[in-house]
Design an enzyme around this catalytic site. Structure first.
Site, PDB file in Angstrom:
ATOM      1  N   HIS A  30       2.131  15.330 -18.374  1.00 51.21           N
ATOM      2  CA  HIS A  30       2.507  16.051 -19.168  1.00 51.21           C
ATOM      3  C   HIS A  30       2.569  15.396 -20.582  1.00 51.21           C
ATOM      4  CE1 HIS A  30       4.370  18.744 -16.160  1.00 51.21           C
ATOM      5  NE2 HIS A  30       3.226  19.081 -16.316  1.00 51.21           N
TER       6      HIS A  30
ATOM      7  N   GLU B 146      12.202  11.347 -13.322  1.00 51.67           N
ATOM      8  CA  GLU B 146      12.384  12.111 -14.807  1.00 51.67           C
ATOM      9  C   GLU B 146      12.971  11.569 -15.427  1.00 51.67           C
ATOM     10  OE1 GLU B 146      11.706  15.248 -16.134  1.00 51.67           O
ATOM     11  OE2 GLU B 146      10.934  15.942 -14.797  1.00 51.67           O
TER      12      GLU B 146
ATOM     13  N   GLU C 135       5.410  14.597 -22.849  1.00 50.41           N
ATOM     14  CA  GLU C 135       6.705  13.943 -22.189  1.00 50.41           C
ATOM     15  C   GLU C 135       6.178  12.599 -22.559  1.00 50.41           C
ATOM     16  OE1 GLU C 135       7.630  17.424 -19.471  1.00 50.41           O
ATOM     17  OE2 GLU C 135       7.144  15.408 -18.657  1.00 50.41           O
TER      18      GLU C 135
ATOM     19  N   HIS D 219       8.006  11.668 -16.346  1.00 41.80           N
ATOM     20  CA  HIS D 219       8.092  12.687 -16.860  1.00 41.80           C
ATOM     21  C   HIS D 219       9.583  12.616 -17.186  1.00 41.80           C
ATOM     22  CE1 HIS D 219       5.566  15.775 -14.410  1.00 41.80           C
ATOM     23  NE2 HIS D 219       5.209  14.498 -13.685  1.00 41.80           N
TER      24      HIS D 219
END
Ligand code: ZN
Length: 490
Positions: free
Chosen positions: A231, A402, A234, A329
């Site tokens: 992504h 994350e 990010e 992420h």
């Protein structure tokens, strides 16, 4: 800068909708409507036509106020989150309010005190704006969309100011970093080009291990595979990834032991085109690559296809045992670092899967085990974690790591501590050294003392039902409340 496939479109005074946005603004001077004289200081010049830049349109509201439109991801108008642009030709002491009016998400860390980052020519280090200058609210104009407004006071006429959603980490920055690593000629580091993106950018693969270890035939090699930036918006994922690499190539005794026992394979940027273009979530052609693991196409998703092929091939190689796959992420609504894992029928496997996040929690004060969760939501079926969780055998663990775009709370803190580039990298270093604790615990690596702080896993797995559930030891009411109110997507 390289030629961009997306044409630049200058807009400024027209009332076209968001759909009209197809490119970044390029040196756009925003003068009062009807003004036709020569440009004056204070007629702001906006620009986003550079690497990882994103700004689609600017509307003049008044001398003090401007509406800013994020340019949607290329070929996918659904995603409008990342912005990154410069402002120049300012007047000293000029005060402005910028309204970012077309976010595609409603839940945001702006509600919790997050603010954009800023730097300027004479102050090149990124800083977060003071939270008191940032407002996030539902606006009666702009289709009742959520608007993020921030007040800013320019102070140096010759400076170019740059504003961004979070600390940028561009494709070129990665290339420079990898080139500097290569120049060190480290015997235990290998860089190769695993493939090319649609726009012919490099897909880099690093292998870090002691060469003797790689060549010694006597036993199966443990392998850890890490990927980041599937992504593109990010960017904190890149700081974490660099932290991991910096630690693993260092002379730190823990890194030396790890290189003797483990092979690390790292793909630092899975979506180089998306990063280059300033997208938030998609590739050049508008694909969310983290939904295409099941059947990536060599022409539409070439980088993903190459990484998947490599993993499948390693999985069939009897000489290596792929034990960890971690995809990094950043999260736009949660605090701290945390992980997602998979759900298995086998309770013992579930508990084994919780060991690494527990160990990481001991090493990284900003990592939260209580935010860590295990799910099998249908919408996540095409993610790397889910797909590889099904492919690899039951001695492998697949996680999404994350980290918050904004901040973390530690055990003793009363207020969130905003992440900096440095603290993101530190989390990466902590991830790397946690592998030593893990392998000591599993007797691959003999230590003088095994970690004794591991409590017996008491957690239960949950199947995804659309709502995240706190399922860790120590999850408090506030955590559960936060999880309930925040959607999950990665
Ligand atoms: Zn993500």
């Amino acid at each position: 800068m390289e030629e961009n496939t997306v044409r630049d479109v200058e807009t400024g005074s027209e009332t076209g909708g968001e759909d009209a946005l197809v490119g970044n603004v390029n040196k756009l001077m925003v003068s009062p409507p009807g003004y036709s004289g020569s440009p004056r200081k204070g007629h702001l010049v906006f620009d986003a036509c550079f690497e990882s830049g994103n700004l689609g349109r600017v509307d003049y509201i008044s001398e003090f106020e401007f509406d800013l439109f994020i340019r949607p991801d290329t070929c996918n108008p659904r995603f409008r989150v990342w912005f990154n642009f410069t402002v120049e030709n300012i007047r000293e002491t000029q005060r402005v309010i910028f309204n970012v009016v077309n976010f595609s998400k409603t839940k945001s860390l702006y509600r919790d005190g997050m603010s954009p980052v800023v730097k300027s020519t004479s102050r090149p280090k990124w800083q977060r704006l003071p939270a008191k200058n940032v407002y996030y609210y539902r606006c009666p104009d702009h289709r009742r969309n959520y608007v993020m407004s921030f007040a800013f006071c320019f102070d140096r006429e010759d400076d170019v100011y740059q504003f961004a959603y979070c600390y940028p980490y561009t494709y070129s920055r990665l290339q420079h970093y990898l080139a500097s690593l290569e120049r060190r000629n480290l015997p235990y580091l290998q860089r190769e080009q695993l493939g090319l993106s649609v726009q012919q950018r490099r897909l880099d693969l690093l292998t870090i291990t002691n060469t003797d270890h790689r060549q010694s035939p006597e036993r199966e090699k443990k392998l850890v595979f890490l990927t980041a930036r599937v992504h593109p918006g990010e960017s904190p994922a890149s700081f974490i990834c660099q932290g991991v690499i910096d630690f693993l190539v260092s002379q730190h005794p823990v890194a030396q032991i790890l290189r003797d026992h483990v092979i690390f394979k790292i793909v630092p940027m899975l979506n180089p085109d998306g990063v280059y273009l300033g997208n938030y979530r998609c590739s050049l052609m508008g694909f969310d690559l983290n939904r295409h693991w099941q059947d990536p196409s060599p022409w539409a998703h070439p980088t993903l296809h190459a990484v998947k092929q490599l993993i499948v091939q390693m999985n069939q190689d009897p000489r290596v045992s792929l034990e960890f796959y971690i995809d990094v992420h950043a999260h736009s609504t949660m605090l701290n670092g945390f992980m997602y894992g998979n759900v298995f029928e086998d309770e013992e496997r579930v508990q084994r899967q919780a060991v690494f996040p527990r160990l990481l929690c001991q090493n990284a004060p900003d990592f939260s085990f209580s935010n860590t969760s295990f799910n099998r939501d249908v919408v996540k079926a095409g993610t790397g974690r889910r797909f590889l969780g099904g492919l690899l055998d039951d001695t492998s663990y697949c996680y999404t790591l994350e980290v918050s775009f904004y901040s973390y709370m530690t055990a003793g803190s009363t207020a969130p501590v905003p992440y900096t580039e440095e603290t993101y990298m530190k989390l990466g270093r902590n991830v790397a050294r946690t592998f030593l604790d893990y392998y000591k615990l599993n007797n691959l690596i003999k230590g003088n003392s095994s970690p004794t702080h591991i409590q017996s896993p008491e957690m239960k797995s949950h199947t995804g039902d659309g709502n995240r559930k706190g399922n860790g030891v120590g999850s408090d009411a506030a955590d559960r409340e936060r999880e309930k109110s925040h959607g999950v997507r990665h």
